[in-house]
Scaffold this motif. Structure first.
Motif, PDB file in Angstrom:
ATOM      1  N   VAL A 241       0.845  -1.197   0.000  1.00 40.70           N
ATOM      2  CA  VAL A 241       0.000   0.000   0.000  1.00 40.70           C
ATOM      3  C   VAL A 241       0.878   1.245   0.000  1.00 40.70           C
ATOM      4  O   VAL A 241       1.837   1.353   0.779  1.00 40.70           O
ATOM      5  CB  VAL A 241      -0.942  -0.003   1.222  1.00 40.70           C
ATOM      6  CG1 VAL A 241      -1.718   1.288   1.308  1.00 40.70           C
ATOM      7  CG2 VAL A 241      -1.892  -1.191   1.151  1.00 40.70           C
ATOM      8  N   HIS A 242       0.562   2.159  -0.890  1.00 42.96           N
ATOM      9  CA  HIS A 242       1.281   3.425  -0.985  1.00 42.96           C
ATOM     10  C   HIS A 242       1.131   4.215   0.307  1.00 42.96           C
ATOM     11  O   HIS A 242       0.047   4.261   0.893  1.00 42.96           O
ATOM     12  CB  HIS A 242       0.729   4.228  -2.171  1.00 42.96           C
ATOM     13  CG  HIS A 242       1.572   5.398  -2.526  1.00 42.96           C
ATOM     14  ND1 HIS A 242       1.574   6.550  -1.804  1.00 42.96           N
ATOM     15  CD2 HIS A 242       2.459   5.565  -3.537  1.00 42.96           C
ATOM     16  CE1 HIS A 242       2.423   7.411  -2.347  1.00 42.96           C
ATOM     17  NE2 HIS A 242       2.973   6.832  -3.401  1.00 42.96           N
ATOM     18  N   GLY A 243       2.210   4.836   0.757  1.00 40.77           N
ATOM     19  CA  GLY A 243       2.177   5.637   1.978  1.00 40.77           C
ATOM     20  C   GLY A 243       1.163   6.758   1.925  1.00 40.77           C
ATOM     21  O   GLY A 243       0.602   7.157   2.949  1.00 40.77           O
ATOM     22  N   GLY A 244       0.890   7.274   0.740  1.00 37.58           N
ATOM     23  CA  GLY A 244      -0.102   8.339   0.597  1.00 37.58           C
ATOM     24  C   GLY A 244      -1.504   7.876   0.963  1.00 37.58           C
ATOM     25  O   GLY A 244      -2.319   8.668   1.439  1.00 37.58           O
ATOM     26  N   VAL A 245      -1.793   6.601   0.753  1.00 41.11           N
ATOM     27  CA  VAL A 245      -3.098   6.047   1.141  1.00 41.11           C
ATOM     28  C   VAL A 245      -3.220   6.075   2.660  1.00 41.11           C
ATOM     29  O   VAL A 245      -4.244   6.510   3.213  1.00 41.11           O
ATOM     30  CB  VAL A 245      -3.276   4.605   0.606  1.00 41.11           C
ATOM     31  CG1 VAL A 245      -4.547   3.971   1.150  1.00 41.11           C
ATOM     32  CG2 VAL A 245      -3.279   4.603  -0.925  1.00 41.11           C
ATOM     33  N   LEU A 246      -2.169   5.633   3.358  1.00 42.87           N
ATOM     34  CA  LEU A 246      -2.187   5.633   4.818  1.00 42.87           C
ATOM     35  C   LEU A 246      -2.252   7.063   5.358  1.00 42.87           C
ATOM     36  O   LEU A 246      -2.972   7.343   6.319  1.00 42.87           O
ATOM     37  CB  LEU A 246      -0.981   4.885   5.367  1.00 42.87           C
ATOM     38  CG  LEU A 246      -0.893   3.411   4.956  1.00 42.87           C
ATOM     39  CD1 LEU A 246       0.426   2.803   5.390  1.00 42.87           C
ATOM     40  CD2 LEU A 246      -2.069   2.618   5.486  1.00 42.87           C
ATOM     41  N   ALA A 247      -1.515   7.969   4.730  1.00 40.48           N
ATOM     42  CA  ALA A 247      -1.557   9.377   5.144  1.00 40.48           C
ATOM     43  C   ALA A 247      -2.954   9.957   4.950  1.00 40.48           C
ATOM     44  O   ALA A 247      -3.462  10.699   5.804  1.00 40.48           O
ATOM     45  CB  ALA A 247      -0.518  10.189   4.373  1.00 40.48           C
ATOM     46  N   THR A 248      -3.599   9.606   3.852  1.00 45.15           N
ATOM     47  CA  THR A 248      -4.965  10.065   3.595  1.00 45.15           C
ATOM     48  C   THR A 248      -5.917   9.567   4.673  1.00 45.15           C
ATOM     49  O   THR A 248      -6.768  10.321   5.163  1.00 45.15           O
ATOM     50  CB  THR A 248      -5.443   9.579   2.215  1.00 45.15           C
ATOM     51  OG1 THR A 248      -4.684  10.261   1.210  1.00 45.15           O
ATOM     52  CG2 THR A 248      -6.923   9.839   1.996  1.00 45.15           C
ATOM     53  N   LEU A 249      -5.791   8.303   5.046  1.00 39.54           N
ATOM     54  CA  LEU A 249      -6.672   7.755   6.079  1.00 39.54           C
ATOM     55  C   LEU A 249      -6.475   8.464   7.417  1.00 39.54           C
ATOM     56  O   LEU A 249      -7.451   8.780   8.115  1.00 39.54           O
ATOM     57  CB  LEU A 249      -6.436   6.253   6.223  1.00 39.54           C
ATOM     58  CG  LEU A 249      -6.902   5.397   5.042  1.00 39.54           C
ATOM     59  CD1 LEU A 249      -6.402   3.973   5.188  1.00 39.54           C
ATOM     60  CD2 LEU A 249      -8.413   5.447   4.894  1.00 39.54           C
ATOM     61  N   ILE A 250      -5.232   8.754   7.779  1.00 38.72           N
ATOM     62  CA  ILE A 250      -4.960   9.446   9.033  1.00 38.72           C
ATOM     63  C   ILE A 250      -5.459  10.884   8.968  1.00 38.72           C
ATOM     64  O   ILE A 250      -6.100  11.378   9.904  1.00 38.72           O
ATOM     65  CB  ILE A 250      -3.457   9.360   9.379  1.00 38.72           C
ATOM     66  CG1 ILE A 250      -3.120   7.911   9.747  1.00 38.72           C
ATOM     67  CG2 ILE A 250      -3.097  10.329  10.506  1.00 38.72           C
ATOM     68  CD1 ILE A 250      -1.635   7.619   9.868  1.00 38.72           C
ATOM     69  N   ASP A 251      -5.203  11.563   7.868  1.00 39.44           N
ATOM     70  CA  ASP A 251      -5.684  12.930   7.671  1.00 39.44           C
ATOM     71  C   ASP A 251      -7.209  12.986   7.785  1.00 39.44           C
ATOM     72  O   ASP A 251      -7.773  13.850   8.464  1.00 39.44           O
ATOM     73  CB  ASP A 251      -5.230  13.423   6.293  1.00 39.44           C
ATOM     74  CG  ASP A 251      -5.696  14.820   5.960  1.00 39.44           C
ATOM     75  OD1 ASP A 251      -5.100  15.783   6.469  1.00 39.44           O
ATOM     76  OD2 ASP A 251      -6.667  14.936   5.181  1.00 39.44           O
TER      77      ASP A 251
END
Length: 152
Positions: free
Chosen positions: A53-63
Motif C-alpha cells: 500500500v502506498h504511503g499516501g493512502v495511509l496518510a490520507t486515512l490518518i488525515d
C-alpha cells in the motif's frame, strides 16, 4: 448537544460521493463526538510498484480520520481544515481491508488536536499519526438537515 443521526447519515453519503473519497474508496463507517472510524477495502489502485500500500493512502486515512474525529465538536456553521499532519508508518500492507480509528484529544474553539491509528485485517497497527486542526467559521457543510438535535 446531541448529533442528529439524519445529519450523520447525510454526511456519510456526501463524503462517499465526493470526488476524492470516491476515487480512493474510503467510507466513514462511524461518526460520533470525538471519534470516527474510516474503512477502506484495498485494491490494486492503492499499491505502489513494490506491491505494498502506498504511503499516501495511509496518510490520507490518518488525515481524514483526524478531521472527522474533531468535526462533530464544531458549531453547525463552522468548517475545519488540517494544518499539520505527522505520522509514522509501522508495517507494510499488501491487501485486505484497513480500519482507521480517529480520536479527538483536545477540542478547542479555534484549534483542536487529534490522533488516528490504521489497522489491518489482523488488527495490527500499520500506521499512526496526529494532526492539528483549525476551525473555519462560516464554512459549515449545508446538508439540508440540522447537525444537532434540539433539546426538549
Amino acid at each position: 448537544m446531541t448529533p442528529n443521526p439524519a445529519y450523520v447519515a447525510a454526511l456519510q453519503d456526501s463524503v462517499r460521493a465526493a470526488p476524492y473519497p470516491h476515487l480512493i474508496g474510503m467510507t466513514i463507517a462511524a461518526l460520533e463526538f470525538d471519534s470516527c472510524r474510516i474503512e477502506l477495502a484495498l485494491g490494486e489502485r492503492h499499491m505502489q510498484p513494490f506491491g505494498i500500500v502506498h504511503g499516501g493512502v495511509l496518510a490520507t486515512l490518518i488525515d481524514t480520520a483526524t478531521f472527522w474525529a474533531v468535526f462533530m465538536r464544531l458549531p453547525e456553521d463552522a468548517g475545519l481544515v488540517n494544518v499539520d499532519l505527522k505520522l509514522n508508518y509501522l508495517k507494510a500492507v499488501t491487501g485486505g481491508r484497513l480500519r482507521t480509528e480517529g480520536r479527538c484529544l483536545r477540542a478547542g474553539r479555534q484549534i483542536s488536536y487529534a490522533e488516528a491509528s490504521v489497522f489491518d485485517e489482523g488488527d495490527e497497527l500499520v500506521a499512526h499519526g496526529t494532526s492539528t486542526l483549525m476551525a473555519l467559521p462560516g464554512k459549515g457543510l449545508k446538508l439540508g438537515v440540522a447537525k444537532f438535535l434540539q433539546k426538549a
